[in-house]
Each structure stands twice: as structure tokens, then as C-alpha cells.
Design an enzyme around this catalytic site. Structure first.
Site, PDB file in Angstrom:
ATOM      1  N   GLN A  38       0.688  -1.281   0.003  1.00 18.11           N
ATOM      2  CA  GLN A  38      -0.083  -0.054  -0.103  1.00 18.11           C
ATOM      3  C   GLN A  38       0.659   1.211  -0.108  1.00 18.11           C
ATOM      4  O   GLN A  38       0.358   2.309  -0.248  1.00 18.11           O
ATOM      5  CB  GLN A  38      -0.846   0.082   1.203  1.00 18.11           C
ATOM      6  CG  GLN A  38      -0.166   0.007   2.340  1.00 18.11           C
ATOM      7  CD  GLN A  38      -1.287  -0.105   3.537  1.00 18.11           C
ATOM      8  OE1 GLN A  38      -1.591  -1.370   3.992  1.00 18.11           O
ATOM      9  NE2 GLN A  38      -1.676   1.057   4.393  1.00 18.11           N
ATOM     10  N   CYS A  71      -5.280   0.341   3.320  1.00 21.41           N
ATOM     11  CA  CYS A  71      -5.255  -1.107   3.777  1.00 21.41           C
ATOM     12  C   CYS A  71      -6.756  -1.644   3.142  1.00 21.41           C
ATOM     13  O   CYS A  71      -6.876  -2.749   2.745  1.00 21.41           O
ATOM     14  CB  CYS A  71      -5.242  -1.312   5.220  1.00 21.41           C
ATOM     15  SG  CYS A  71      -6.119  -0.149   6.176  1.00 21.41           S
ATOM     16  N   HIS A 124      -6.829  -1.536  10.886  1.00 19.16           N
ATOM     17  CA  HIS A 124      -6.375  -2.004   9.862  1.00 19.16           C
ATOM     18  C   HIS A 124      -7.456  -3.080   9.139  1.00 19.16           C
ATOM     19  O   HIS A 124      -7.929  -3.808  10.186  1.00 19.16           O
ATOM     20  CB  HIS A 124      -4.927  -2.678  10.305  1.00 19.16           C
ATOM     21  CG  HIS A 124      -4.221  -2.959   9.197  1.00 19.16           C
ATOM     22  ND1 HIS A 124      -3.966  -2.167   8.176  1.00 19.16           N
ATOM     23  CD2 HIS A 124      -3.517  -4.190   9.164  1.00 19.16           C
ATOM     24  CE1 HIS A 124      -2.897  -3.059   7.441  1.00 19.16           C
ATOM     25  NE2 HIS A 124      -3.004  -4.108   7.889  1.00 19.16           N
TER      26      HIS A 124
END
Ligand code: NAG
Ligand code: NAG
Ligand code: NAG
Length: 333
Positions: free
Chosen positions: A132, A138, A278
Site C-alpha cells: 500500500q 489497507c 487495519h
């Protein structure tokens, strides 16, 4: 005299920084090796010494952890010269996400389930680990990873899909480009937008841009978004065992940044939906010899992090809130 001293000082600093590796203290030698391995460039001498300091502190955390009795080991990686605070701001979702599904629409089977599943081994169903970069995207990689696999399982054709389209175009669905978002909301976007382009047609830039979606190039479609009821980790097992890899989110804390291998567990992270920061992709699960169950998870931090870009995390305890918001799409083929 003053000028000579100045020159001397400059030379001394220069020499110190570029000293031959053989005479460097051990810590700095490790740092130098790490710099060349990760091709880091520092703008100034001050920056170099600041990063050396942070690196040394991280190395202490890693060494102390590895000297203890833990189910996972830590190691140096591309993040080793960053404090967790710096890391968090660049790579993680910084705002709490609206991720909980009180009543999901996944329907579980009664089981039983296999002991071990790894979609990477069942066929050509999982694309290589991506990176990323310096962007809190993410959630887009978790989304593409899941849809890529779902499509490959349905059609036999594995096609890398566009994260950048999600960064640029999915804002009406509570997503915020490099500032964060959620797979379930991204699947909703793909469904209503009628398609996601391929990685080749809409390549990754890693920063926010305007939307360049071209309907004629839409390559992957979502018929329905399936949310798994919050904290129903058994339903996640059901979905991964019977259907396909599943997107989920969890809370990353300092110890995870240094993860190297083994089954990650933590007492630092929280387990509630409002703390997840995340998003990743569960591609399988298993049980360790010492009978510790785990998930096999695809991350989006490149292949130098973790186990060639993957990690294992304890399963069955909602570790770090991993069961708070999981989802997957039904393909339209
Ligand atoms: C390490 O921890 C495990 C479980 O936490 C325990 O069963 C084992 O005895 C420990 N080993 C040592 C050497 O302390
Ligand atoms: C959560 O949802 C509300 C209402 O839809 C929205 O205003 C807010 O921006 C969302 N938060 C995030 C982080 O997406
Ligand atoms: C799944 O989650 C998304 C995003 O939170 C939501 O918009 C959608 O309504 C949910 N779908 C179902 C069927 O509950």
C-alpha cells in the site's frame, strides 16, 4: 583558525556518518546494513542520528520480545526506523470506523469444518501480496484481495483488481481514500457503481486523486455484500471453510509493527469495533501443534514484512477485535 576548526568539525561528522562498517559500534553496524537492505536515504545528519536512535529503541523491543516465551517472534522490517506513532499516522486507519454489523446476512452451515484451509493451496485463487505504500489504503487491498479470490473461485480466472479506483471513487460510501475506509463499504460501492476495473487499467498511485472510472472497462462485479455478524468468529470460519477468503479489520498496536513469524497474540490491543484500525484478508486457518488455533492472513505491506507478507493471528478469541467487522461479496458473473 575558526575556519580550520569548522572544516575539521565537518570532516569529523562526515567521517563518523560514512565510517567504514568494520569500526562501527554493533548497533550502528546493524543499522547500516538495514539501511542498505531497505535502500533508505536520510536528508541530513540530524535525521540520520534521530533514525538511528529510533531504530535502536525498536531493536531493543524486538530483542527483549524474542528472548521471552512467546507464540510469535519479532524482527527488523521496513518500519524499524519509525516510532509507532509515526507508523500509525501513515499506514493505519486513524479515525474510528463504522464497522459493526449487529445482524449480519451470512448464513452459516452446521459444519463440521476441515482442520486446515489455505486458499493459496486450493488453486490459483489468491493474487501476490501487494504494497500500500505511504497511504492509509489497507481497506482497498482487503477489498480487492477478497473480490479477486471470490471471482477466481467462481470463474477460474484470477485477475488483479484496482485499489486506486476505490481510493478515488468510493467516497460516497463513507470511505476516505488514503485516510481510511472499510471493505464492507467498498463492496457496497462496487455493487452500486456496477463494477471495479483491473489493476492494469486503473493502476495504483498510493495517493488521493480524482475518479477515473470507465464503465466499459469494469472487470469485476458484486451481486450482494455479505456482512458477518459482529463477534461471530465461528461464522468467519464457516465462510472461509466453505466459500472464500474473508475481509476483516482489527486493531494494530506497537507489537504488531515488528511481527516476523508465528501466531500473533497481544494483550495490548482492544477487541471492540470502535478500535479497529487495519483491514486485511483471511485466506485460511489452522491449528498449531500446541493446539493454538490461528488465521492465515494476507497483509498489504509488501513481501519483506512478516511471513512473505502474510501473518498468523490467534483464532477463536476475537483477538484484537478481528471478528468485529468481517465481510465478503457475492460475485456477479
Ligand atoms: C512457554 O509458554 C507456554 C504457554 O504459555 C508454556 O506451556 C511453556 O511451559 C513455556 N515454556 C517455558 C520454557 O517457560
Ligand atoms: C460513520 O458514519 C457516519 C454516518 O453515516 C458518517 O457521517 C461518518 O463519516 C462515518 N465515519 C467514518 C470514519 O467513515
Ligand atoms: C453491510 O455493511 C455495509 C457497510 O457497513 C452496509 O452498508 C450494508 O447495508 C450491510 N449489508 C447488509 C445486508 O446488512
Amino acid at each position: 583558525m575558526a575556519r580550520a576548526a569548522g572544516v575539521f568539525l565537518l570532516t569529523a561528522v562526515f567521517t563518523f556518518v560514512h565510517l567504514s562498517p568494520l569500526v562501527l559500534p554493533e548497533g550502528e553496524l546493524t543499522f547500516k546494513q538495514w539501511i542498505s537492505e531497505h535502500t533508505k536515504i536520510y536528508e541530513s545528519v540530524e535525521e540520520y542520528f534521530h533514525r538511528l536512535h529510533v531504530f535502536t529503541e525498536n531493536k531493543k523491543i524486538i530483542d527483549l520480545h524474542n528472548a521471552g516465551n512467546h507464540s510469535f517472534t519479532m524482527g527488523l522490517n521496513q518500519f524499524s526506523d519509525m516510532t509507532f506513532e509515526e507508523f500509525r499516522k501513515i499506514y493505519l486507519l486513524t479515525e474510528p470506523q463504522n464497522c459493526s454489523a449487529t445482524n449480519g446476512n451470512h448464513v452459516s452451515s452446521p459444519g463440521p469444518y476441515p482442520e486446515f484451509i489455505d486458499w493459496r493451496m486450493k488453486g490459483n485463487f489468491v493474487t501476490p501480496v501487494k504494497n500500500q505504500g505511504h497511504c492509509g489504503s489497507c481497506w482497498t487491498f482487503s477489498t480487492t484481495g477478497c473480490l479477486e479470490s471470490v471471482n477466481a473461485i467462481a470463474t477460474g480466472k484470477l485477475t488483479p483488481l484496482s485499489e486506486q479506483q476505490l481510493i478515488d471513487c468510493a467516497k460516497d460510501f463513507n470511505n476516505h481514500g488514503c485516510m481510511g475506509g472499510l471493505p464492507s463499504q467498498a463492496f457496497e460501492y462496487i455493487k452500486y457503481n456496477r463494477g471495479l476495473m483491473t489493476e492494469d487499467d486503473y493502476p495504483y498511485k498510493g495517493h488521493d486523486d480524482t475518479c477515473h472510472f470507465k464503465p466499459v472497462l469494469a472487470a469485476a462485479f458484486v451481486k450482494e455484500v455479505v456482512n458477518i455478524t459482529s463477534y461471530d468468529e465461528k461464522a468467519m470460519v464457516d465462510a472461509v471453510a466453505r466459500l472464500n477468503p474473508v475481509s476483516f479489520a482489527f486493531e494494530v498496536t506497537n507489537d504488531f509493527m515488528h511481527y516476523k513469524e508465528g501466531v500473533y497474540t497481544s494483550s495490548q490491543c482492544k477487541s471492540t469495533a470502535d478500535m479497529v484500525n487495519h483491514a486485511v484478508l483471511a485466506v485460511g486457518y489452522g491449528v498449531e501443534e500446541k493446539s493454538r488455533p490461528y488465521w492465515i492472513v494476507k497483509n498489504s505491506w509488501g513481501t519483506t514484512w512478516g511471513i512473505d507478507g502474510y501473518f498468523l493471528i490467534e483464532r477463536g478469541k476475537n483477538m484484537c477485535g478481528l471478528a468485529a467487522c468481517s465481510s465478503y461479496p457475492l460475485p456477479l458473473v
